[in-house]
Design an enzyme around this catalytic site. Structure first.
Site, mmCIF file in Angstrom:
data_model
loop_
_atom_site.group_PDB
_atom_site.id
_atom_site.type_symbol
_atom_site.label_atom_id
_atom_site.label_comp_id
_atom_site.label_asym_id
_atom_site.label_seq_id
_atom_site.Cartn_x
_atom_site.Cartn_y
_atom_site.Cartn_z
ATOM 1 N N LYS A 87 0.853 -1.196 0.000
ATOM 2 C CA LYS A 87 0.000 0.000 0.000
ATOM 3 C C LYS A 87 0.887 1.244 0.000
ATOM 4 O O LYS A 87 1.043 1.958 0.993
ATOM 5 C CB LYS A 87 -0.965 -0.023 1.194
ATOM 6 C CG LYS A 87 -2.133 0.925 0.992
ATOM 7 C CD LYS A 87 -3.284 0.589 1.899
ATOM 8 C CE LYS A 87 -4.373 1.636 1.922
ATOM 9 N NZ LYS A 87 -4.961 1.959 0.618
ATOM 10 N N GLU A 124 -7.923 -4.459 -10.526
ATOM 11 C CA GLU A 124 -8.727 -3.855 -9.458
ATOM 12 C C GLU A 124 -9.070 -2.437 -9.868
ATOM 13 O O GLU A 124 -8.687 -1.996 -10.950
ATOM 14 C CB GLU A 124 -7.950 -3.860 -8.138
ATOM 15 C CG GLU A 124 -6.660 -3.053 -8.193
ATOM 16 C CD GLU A 124 -5.875 -3.023 -6.892
ATOM 17 O OE1 GLU A 124 -6.468 -3.239 -5.816
ATOM 18 O OE2 GLU A 124 -4.663 -2.775 -6.956
HETATM 19 N N1 PMP Z 1 -7.173 -1.355 -4.138
HETATM 20 C C1 PMP Z 1 -6.582 -0.152 -4.115
HETATM 21 C C2 PMP Z 1 -5.596 0.198 -5.189
HETATM 22 C C3 PMP Z 1 -6.885 0.766 -3.085
HETATM 23 O O1 PMP Z 1 -6.285 1.969 -3.048
HETATM 24 C C4 PMP Z 1 -7.856 0.419 -2.120
HETATM 25 C C5 PMP Z 1 -8.246 1.388 -1.056
HETATM 26 N N2 PMP Z 1 -7.293 1.468 -0.069
HETATM 27 C C6 PMP Z 1 -8.442 -0.853 -2.177
HETATM 28 C C7 PMP Z 1 -8.077 -1.720 -3.210
HETATM 29 C C8 PMP Z 1 -9.450 -1.304 -1.156
HETATM 30 O O2 PMP Z 1 -8.821 -1.533 0.079
HETATM 31 P P1 PMP Z 1 -9.611 -1.407 1.458
HETATM 32 O O3 PMP Z 1 -10.809 -2.286 1.354
HETATM 33 O O4 PMP Z 1 -8.627 -1.880 2.465
HETATM 34 O O5 PMP Z 1 -9.964 0.041 1.624
#
Ligand code: PMP
Length: 286
Positions: A147, A180
């Site tokens: 992340k 995604e």
């Molecule tokens: N993919 C990406 C690229 C993201 O930035 C996020 C948001 N943080 C997600 C998926 C979803 O993650 P989460 O459910 O932990 O917010």
């Protein structure tokens, strides 16, 4: 009330010039982040977020900036000082400040920044009518499971989606498979009625919401298939939706301007949205 941020041990007004010029987050995007939601005054899925933070930091060869419990206290205290019951809490940990050099010196003190903003969860209309997405080539780097705060391709993709009047951009790999969204995970319901999302690999972020939704589906007898799906399959899917901490479980009713099935949120999506809302006590969503 003035908004307050936490910056390296101090609580300062959000507008304060508190970040150092040679901060490696600023100069190299050499850091990672998390966004955690607070609903009705309670942090949701904090352990899962801190687990992911630890994994992201380890991938950057960085230690936790402070013990996990202390970090939890900083998040709570920053949230408390902002007095927003339903909030998104942003945490950035980067490698810290040092003379500018690509290779990092050892023993830098990590920088820690926490900000809080009122959560804007999807409105009831967005939940009931769904949203549109466009598909775009996935031009990000090869370690999207981290992340990272390096988000330029995500920013540009989201902007293109916004210009197209869409909520999100679904990113597509060289094989034509959806990875995604620019800031969310992508899902469909296939011809066999199974809920489909890409298995964890280095092309996607392991969303906390994704993990919670998978647990909920399995616990409630909803069949799941962890496999990649193509843009073509998504165009012909029975249902589609996206998940993230701030978007929750949000129906996708159009992809590239073409309606998904009858153009209305599907029944499995609505059931998962309901299960998720109940699990996270999101009744207060307006
Ligand atoms: N993919 C990406 C690229 C993201 O930035 C996020 C948001 N943080 C997600 C998926 C979803 O993650 P989460 O459910 O932990 O917010």
């Amino acid at each position: 009330m003035a908004r307050i941020a936490y910056v390296d041990g101090r609580y300062v007004p959000l507008g304060a010039r508190a970040v150092r010029i040679e901060d490696r987050g600023y100069q190299f995007a050499d850091g990672v982040y998390e966004v955690v939601k607070v609903v009705g005054g309670r942090f949701r899925d904090l352990d899962r977020h801190l687990d992911r933070l630890e994994r992201s930091l380890a991938a950057l060869d960085m230690p936790m900036p402070m013990p996990r419990r202390a970090l939890g206290l900083v998040l709570h205290e920053t949230w408390r000082r902002n007095a927003v019951p339903d909030a998104l809490v942003y945490l950035q940990v980067n490698r810290g400040a040092g003379p500018r050099n690509h290779a990092y010196p050892p023993l830098l003190k990590p920088s820690v920044v926490v900000t809080v903003r009122p959560a804007r969860f999807p409105t009831r209309a967005e939940q009931e009518h769904g949203v549109g997405v466009i598909t775009l080539p996935d031009e990000r780097w090869a370690q999207c499971h981290i992340k990272s705060i390096s988000l330029l391709p995500n920013v540009l993709a989201k902007q293109q989606a916004a210009l197209a009047g869409c909520r999100e951009a679904w990113l597509v790999d060289e094989a034509g498979l959806v990875t995604e969204g620019s800031s969310s995970n992508a899902w469909i319901v296939d011809a066999d009625g199974r809920v489909v999302t890409r298995p964890l690999d280095r092309r996607i972020l392991g969303g906390v919401t994704r993990a919670v939704v998978l647990d909920l589906a399995r616990a409630n007898g909803i069949e799941v298939a962890l496999r990649p799906f193509s843009v073509e399959e998504a165009h012909g899917a029975r249902e589609a939706f996206l998940t993230s901490t701030s978007s929750l479980v949000l129906p996708v009713v159009a992809i590239d301007g073409r309606p998904v099935a009858n153009g209305r949120p599907g029944s499995t999506t609505c059931r998962l949205a309901e299960l998720y809302a109940r699990a996270e006590e999101l009744e207060s969503v307006s």
